[in-house]
Design a protein around this motif. Structure first.
Motif, PDB file in Angstrom:
ATOM      1  N   ARG A  73       0.853  -1.167   0.033  1.00 54.62           N
ATOM      2  CA  ARG A  73      -0.144   0.001  -0.085  1.00 54.62           C
ATOM      3  C   ARG A  73       0.919   1.233   0.071  1.00 54.62           C
ATOM      4  O   ARG A  73       1.911   1.426   0.648  1.00 54.62           O
ATOM      5  N   SER A 133      -0.526   3.457  -8.442  1.00 57.93           N
ATOM      6  CA  SER A 133      -1.650   4.200  -9.115  1.00 57.93           C
ATOM      7  C   SER A 133      -0.992   5.524  -9.584  1.00 57.93           C
ATOM      8  O   SER A 133      -1.314   5.704 -10.816  1.00 57.93           O
ATOM      9  N   SER A 134       0.016   6.116  -8.660  1.00 64.47           N
ATOM     10  CA  SER A 134       0.615   7.256  -9.157  1.00 64.47           C
ATOM     11  C   SER A 134       1.259   6.881 -10.543  1.00 64.47           C
ATOM     12  O   SER A 134       1.131   7.550 -11.192  1.00 64.47           O
ATOM     13  N   LEU A 139      -0.770  13.414  -5.358  1.00 67.69           N
ATOM     14  CA  LEU A 139      -0.940  13.545  -3.705  1.00 67.69           C
ATOM     15  C   LEU A 139      -2.245  13.174  -3.152  1.00 67.69           C
ATOM     16  O   LEU A 139      -2.644  12.938  -1.977  1.00 67.69           O
ATOM     17  N   LYS A 191      10.258   6.237  -5.809  1.00 73.57           N
ATOM     18  CA  LYS A 191      10.472   7.495  -4.965  1.00 73.57           C
ATOM     19  C   LYS A 191      12.148   7.713  -4.734  1.00 73.57           C
ATOM     20  O   LYS A 191      12.159   8.342  -3.573  1.00 73.57           O
TER      21      LYS A 191
HETATM   22  N1  LIG Z   1       7.989  11.494  -3.426  1.00 68.97           N
HETATM   23  C1  LIG Z   1       7.513  10.614  -4.265  1.00 68.97           C
HETATM   24  N2  LIG Z   1       6.222  10.293  -3.815  1.00 68.97           N
HETATM   25  C2  LIG Z   1       5.401   9.706  -4.781  1.00 68.97           C
HETATM   26  C3  LIG Z   1       6.104   9.094  -5.862  1.00 68.97           C
HETATM   27  N3  LIG Z   1       5.123   8.147  -6.429  1.00 68.97           N
HETATM   28  C4  LIG Z   1       3.914   8.523  -5.693  1.00 68.97           C
HETATM   29  N4  LIG Z   1       4.230   9.137  -4.536  1.00 68.97           N
HETATM   30  C5  LIG Z   1       3.217   9.272  -3.603  1.00 68.97           C
HETATM   31  O1  LIG Z   1       3.160   8.215  -2.901  1.00 68.97           O
HETATM   32  C6  LIG Z   1       1.611   8.333  -2.424  1.00 68.97           C
HETATM   33  C7  LIG Z   1       0.734   7.148  -2.757  1.00 68.97           C
HETATM   34  O2  LIG Z   1       0.712   6.772  -4.127  1.00 68.97           O
HETATM   35  P1  LIG Z   1      -0.406   5.763  -4.634  1.00 68.97           P
HETATM   36  O3  LIG Z   1      -0.229   5.962  -6.033  1.00 68.97           O
HETATM   37  O4  LIG Z   1      -1.754   6.117  -4.107  1.00 68.97           O
HETATM   38  O5  LIG Z   1       0.137   4.529  -3.809  1.00 68.97           O
HETATM   39  P2  LIG Z   1      -0.523   2.947  -4.470  1.00 68.97           P
HETATM   40  O6  LIG Z   1       0.813   2.018  -4.290  1.00 68.97           O
HETATM   41  O7  LIG Z   1      -1.548   2.993  -5.608  1.00 68.97           O
HETATM   42  O8  LIG Z   1      -1.448   2.724  -2.905  1.00 68.97           O
HETATM   43  P3  LIG Z   1      -2.644   1.584  -2.869  1.00 68.97           P
HETATM   44  O9  LIG Z   1      -3.460   2.312  -3.760  1.00 68.97           O
HETATM   45  O10 LIG Z   1      -3.032   2.145  -1.385  1.00 68.97           O
HETATM   46  O11 LIG Z   1      -2.155   0.335  -3.071  1.00 68.97           O
HETATM   47  C8  LIG Z   1       0.784   9.423  -3.202  1.00 68.97           C
HETATM   48  O12 LIG Z   1       0.943  10.543  -1.963  1.00 68.97           O
HETATM   49  C9  LIG Z   1       1.978   9.780  -4.148  1.00 68.97           C
HETATM   50  O13 LIG Z   1       1.858  11.301  -4.422  1.00 68.97           O
HETATM   51  C10 LIG Z   1       7.447   9.533  -6.055  1.00 68.97           C
HETATM   52  O14 LIG Z   1       8.027   9.155  -7.165  1.00 68.97           O
HETATM   53  N5  LIG Z   1       7.980  10.225  -5.102  1.00 68.97           N
END
Ligand SMILES: Nc1nc2c(ncn2[C@@H]2O[C@H](COP(=O)(O)OP(=O)(O)OP(=O)(O)O)[C@@H](O)[C@H]2O)c(=O)[nH]1
Length: 390
Positions: free
Chosen positions: A35, A40-41, A56, A142
């Motif tokens: 998670r 998704s980002s 974000l 990240k």
């Molecule tokens: N600093 C930084 N933050 C990032 C990067 N990619 C994503 N984020 C941040 O990470 C957080 C979680 O991102 P999501 O894409 O929602 O994560 P996910 O893996 O899809 O999460 P779930 O839907 O819970 O499985 C968000 O606040 C994004 O802005 C990155 O390359 N750098």
């Protein structure tokens, strides 16, 4: 499992479709990770043109979703939510992994990653048992928050731990690659380019064609880009340096912006997956003055190729012979040539090569025809290509 949405339906651009049980057999790219690791980002930034800052506000994904990529390569992206366990009763590992070409596993490098490694290990063991051809692509993600030294140490540590665990379990023939990524720079596009390239069977032929173009036309570097995502699906065999890649990739934005102002008739609307679909020319559309020609013919732009905004709602150029040139102030020039609705060639060459401009246009035209023949051999537009001239 849930029902897939119709890719042609009128859903918001950033919406991801839930899954259906009646899937078609398209090659599949599965994205997994814990998670908040950034799955998704990544998908929204690369395939839906979401700006990194908007991520974000993304909510946590709770159900598995898929996105049909309507591009030169017809494939499905599946987003596997971090809260879902492989042992969950709603998960069918056979369905999940058997048609899967590549599995991208995202690890948050700014967080404690031992838990993520444990999950990755479980995924590899299960997926490899069901389908030994899957390529595993580990995104150490990240990295924007890490120093250069920390990035390298993290990558080495992750590689070593995973390698040791797999060796202990006697699993040796796994196709495993590691990429350092961030949505805040081009690294995520570069990484996805490498992942997608492994799914393209014609890749060696495409690379040969691009090598021929370089040696016959004095091109220093050339990329074949998917226009909408800015993933490059092939390049010549000289090493990729990040600066050339960024310049070429940014040129697509510049030309899109110029096209959005001057293109004569063909406005495109984004499909649900963020891809562009061209509409037929309207009879009275477009500007009536000569400026309108600029984008579809030779648009010579004395412009800096950085920092331009992108507009996903407009076609880059209007026909398959469209091209544009940007002269840089360091003696180099960027040349873009449309190959088809989905693909463009973008190259970096010396400015003085344009003394033989006709040759450049001709040779890029030949290679475009050949690329179309390789990628879409059944298309009537792909007659036998002409010979390159030196
Ligand atoms: N600093 C930084 N933050 C990032 C990067 N990619 C994503 N984020 C941040 O990470 C957080 C979680 O991102 P999501 O894409 O929602 O994560 P996910 O893996 O899809 O999460 P779930 O839907 O819970 O499985 C968000 O606040 C994004 O802005 C990155 O390359 N750098």
């Amino acid at each position: 499992m849930l029902v897939a949405g119709d890719p042609k339906s009128n859903v918001p651009q950033h919406a991801w479709m839930p899954l259906s049980s009646g899937q078609t057999a398209k090659p599949r790219l599965l994205v997994m990770g814990l998670r908040r690791s950034g799955k998704s980002s990544i998908l929204n930034v690369v395939f839906n043109k979401m700006s990194p800052n908007e991520t974000l506000f993304l909510e946590s994904t709770s159900i598995m979703s898929r996105n049909d990529i309507l591009s030169f390569l017809d494939f499905q992206l599946w987003d596997f939510p971090g809260n879902l366990e492989l042992g969950d009763s709603t998960v069918d590992p056979g369905l999940l992994f058997q048609q899967c070409g590549a599995l991208v596993f995202v690890i948050d490098a700014q967080d404690e990653y031992i838990g993520a490694l444990r999950r990755l290990y479980e995924v590899i063991i299960l997926a490899h048992r069901l389908n030994s051809t899957i390529t595993f692509e580990v995104f150490i993600h990240k990295i924007d928050g890490l120093s250069d030294e920390h990035k390298i140490d993290t990558q080495r540590d992750i590689y070593q731990r995973l390698h040791d665990e797999l060796a202990e379990s006697n699993v040796h023939d796994v196709h495993l690659s590691f990429h350092l990524t961030s949505i805040y720079d081009h690294s995520i596009f570069e990484a996805f380019s490498k992942v997608i390239q492994k799914l393209i069977p014609q890749l060696p032929t495409l690379e040969n064609l691009l090598n021929m173009l370089c040696s016959n036309t004095n091109v220093e570097k050339v990329f074949l880009f998917d226009t909408a995502s800015k993933i490059y699906i092939a390049t010549d065999s000289s090493p990729v340096d990040m600066q050339s890649y960024e310049l070429c990739s940014d040129m697509i934005d510049v030309v899109m912006d110029i096209s959005s102002i001057y293109a004569r008739t063909q406005h495109a609307k984004a499909t649900p997956s963020g891809y562009l679909s061209l509409q037929p020319p309207s009879t009275n559309g477009g500007s009536s003055n000569g400026r309108a020609q600029a984008s579809s013919n030779a648009a010579v732009l004395e412009a800096a190729a950085n920092g331009m905004a992108r507009d996903p709602g407009l076609a880059i150029v209007e026909d398959d012979e469209s091209h544009a040139t940007i002269r840089l102030n360091n003696g180099q020039a960027l040349y873009l040539r449309q190959v088809n609705q989905h693909l463009v060639l973008v190259s970096l060459l010396r400015d003085d090569s344009f003394e033989r401009q006709g040759l450049i246009h001709y040779n890029f035209g030949c290679i475009s025809e050949a690329l179309n023949m390789v990628l879409m051999p059944e298309s009537p537009a792909t007659a036998a290509p002409h010979q390159l001239h030196i």
